[in-house]
Every structure is written in C-alpha cells, then in structure tokens.
Design an enzyme around this catalytic site. Structure first.
Site, short mmCIF file in Angstrom:
data_model
loop_
_atom_site.label_atom_id
_atom_site.label_comp_id
_atom_site.label_asym_id
_atom_site.label_seq_id
_atom_site.Cartn_x
_atom_site.Cartn_y
_atom_site.Cartn_z
N SER A 139 73.04 -38.00 -28.47
CA SER A 139 71.65 -38.33 -28.19
C SER A 139 71.57 -39.28 -26.98
O SER A 139 72.00 -38.93 -25.89
CB SER A 139 70.99 -38.90 -29.44
N ASP A 142 67.37 -28.71 -33.66
CA ASP A 142 67.67 -30.03 -33.10
C ASP A 142 66.53 -30.46 -32.17
O ASP A 142 65.95 -29.62 -31.48
CB ASP A 142 68.98 -29.86 -32.31
N HIS A 188 69.54 -32.79 -35.48
CA HIS A 188 70.01 -33.65 -34.39
C HIS A 188 71.40 -34.23 -34.64
O HIS A 188 72.07 -34.65 -33.71
CB HIS A 188 68.99 -34.78 -34.20
#
Length: 293
Positions: A105, A244, A271
C-alpha cells in the site's frame, strides 16, 4: 518452525524507530518490509514470519509516527522525505547491504519513490504489494469502488466529502462497509497479529495521506510517479487482489510502465492479499525471492 526474533530501536530525528528481525543472518538477502498507512504498523506483516523457514531474515519496522515508534504533535514530519530518510537510515543501521524490498500500500509508494529518487544500490528486487504510483488515479478508482456500495452508503460518503464532517455516524458506517469489502476484516479465526490492539498513527495518516483512502488531502496528495516508473531498474513483482482498493486498473498502470516487472493477481483477495490468499502469496513470494537472489 520457531525462529529467533530480535527487536530493537534505532535513533531517528531525536526519536526512536522500532524494528523486528525474524531469523538468523545467512547468505540470502533479507526481505525488508515497508508497511502501509502511513501509520499502520508492522503488525500484519507477522503473518509472513514463516518465510524465515527458507533461511532468510524477515525484517519489519514501525515507521515513525505509529506502533512502537509512536509520535504525534508533529504534523510537519509527515512527509515522503521523512519516511524515505528513515528507510535509508534503517538499512544503514542494520547493515543491510543487500535486500529485497517489499512495500504494501503506502509502503509500495515509498519503495517506488526510493528506487527512482535515490537510485539505491543493493536492492535485489522490489515487491509492490497493492500500492500505486499516482494519488490522482488512486482517488478516482476509490470513487469508482464506492459505487459498488449501497445507495445509502454512497450518499453518506458524498455528504461527508461535501461538508468535511468525517465524524458523521452514517459516513463512519459507510466507510466501515467499504473497508470490509475492499480492504480487510477480522474475526475469531484471524491471526493474533491482526487483532492485537495497535497504536495506529492517526496524525501521520491524516497529514500524510488524508481523512480516508479516497480523499488524498495530505502531503502525499501530489504523489505522481507514473511517468517515471520506467526509471526502475530492479526486477519488480506487482501483487494485487481482484477485490482490492489497488484495483486491476491501478496495478496495470504499474505493470505497464515498469519494464522488468511481473504481475500476480490474487483471486478473492482484498487489500491484504498476504492475508486473504496467504498460502498462495507465500508460495509466489518465496519463488520470486529465490529467482532473484
């Protein structure tokens, strides 16, 4: 297998950065993990401890502003430069001459900026897990995902975005629904590291990114590296899930522009692919690391 876990602190900017090393030094380059957020903590990466079974050290740290490196009251610190400086400092402090670098991320954004702006030596490969190179593309894709929520949730999010009232109970409920569907959720069977109480860096997130995933209003709002991705020279593995917030559109924008890259799309994964598709993720990652040692 139970591996030795070494914990410690590195002095940084007059504060302290916590790190955690699983396993013993070996001739294999360690895997250095960059967590998300900003402000999320290393905790969830403990599900990857088993990768040390291959004889490789797995190293994570709590970036300044969260977890065991908690700090607040310093909004001026929450910038890309602070966290890149910290990454360079931790490599030096732990004598990580050669590493594989995995960013998840926000951690993937960090890895991208580090590879392009710092041209680091000794990075054997990059693993960009559910990250992005463009805050504007990310924001537009999040707004597309919001259209999959109920009409009620969409209206609550629109209202909060119009008024800036991020405390509205309807908005908070809608944001929870968005998280459960596209980010992560926990239950009684979740690993302890996912449910353990943690000191999230709320200030780091707010000033670094924004009030939520779809409103980049902080210092990273102008993070736009897509046109520079062709400067990445390291072999790069891109990981994302079909459900995601790093949508296939976002992942494809990385794959399209990073010359020496491979993209693995995990089915039925949100995610945190390394949680939702844990076994497959560990297999893919182990094979990748062996190939690029």
């Amino acid at each position: 297998m139970n591996h030795r876990i070494t914990e410690g602190y590195m002095p940084f900017l007059g504060y302290q950065t916590y790190y955690r090393i699983v396993g013993e030094p070996s001739d294999k380059a360690p895997l250095l993990l960059l967590h998300g957020g900003p402000g999320s903590t290393h905790n969830y990466f403990e599900v990857l401890d088993e990768l040390a079974d291959t004889g490789r050290q797995i190293i994570s740290y709590d970036q300044i502003g969260c977890g065991n490196s908690y700090l607040d009251g310093h909004p001026e610190l929450w910038t890309l430069q602070t966290w890149i400086d910290e990454l360079m400092a931790i490599r030096e402090h732990l004598h990580l001459r050669e590493v594989h670098l995995l960013g998840q991320s926000w951690g993937a954004m960090q890895a991208i900026a580090y590879a392009i702006d710092q041209k680091p030596v000794g990075v054997k490969s990059l693993i960009l897990s559910s990250g992005h190179a463009s805050s504007s593309l990310w924001a537009s894709e999040q707004h597309r995902l919001i259209t999959y929520l109920s009409e009620e949730d969409q209206a609550a999010i629109r209202r909060a975005e119009a008024t800036g009232n991020w405390d509205d109970p309807d908005y908070l409920r809608a944001n929870d629904h968005y998280f459960d569907r596209f980010v992560t959720s926990t239950d009684a069977l979740s690993p302890e590291c996912l449910t353990r109480p943690k000191r999230a860096g709320r200030e780091a997130y707010l000033y670094g990114w924004g009030p939520n995933e779809y409103q980049p209003l902080g210092s990273l709002k102008d993070f736009e590296y897509t046109s520079k991705l062709n400067q990445i020279t390291q072999p790069t593995l891109i990981c994302s899930g079909t459900q995601d917030i790093c949508t296939p559109v976002v992942a494809a924008s990385l794959y399209e522009h990073i010359l020496n890259s491979r993209w693995h799309l995990f089915r039925r994964s949100r995610h945190m692919c390394f949680v939702d598709a844990h076994r497959e993720y560990c297999q893919v990652l182990t094979a990748w690391l062996q190939e690029h040692d």
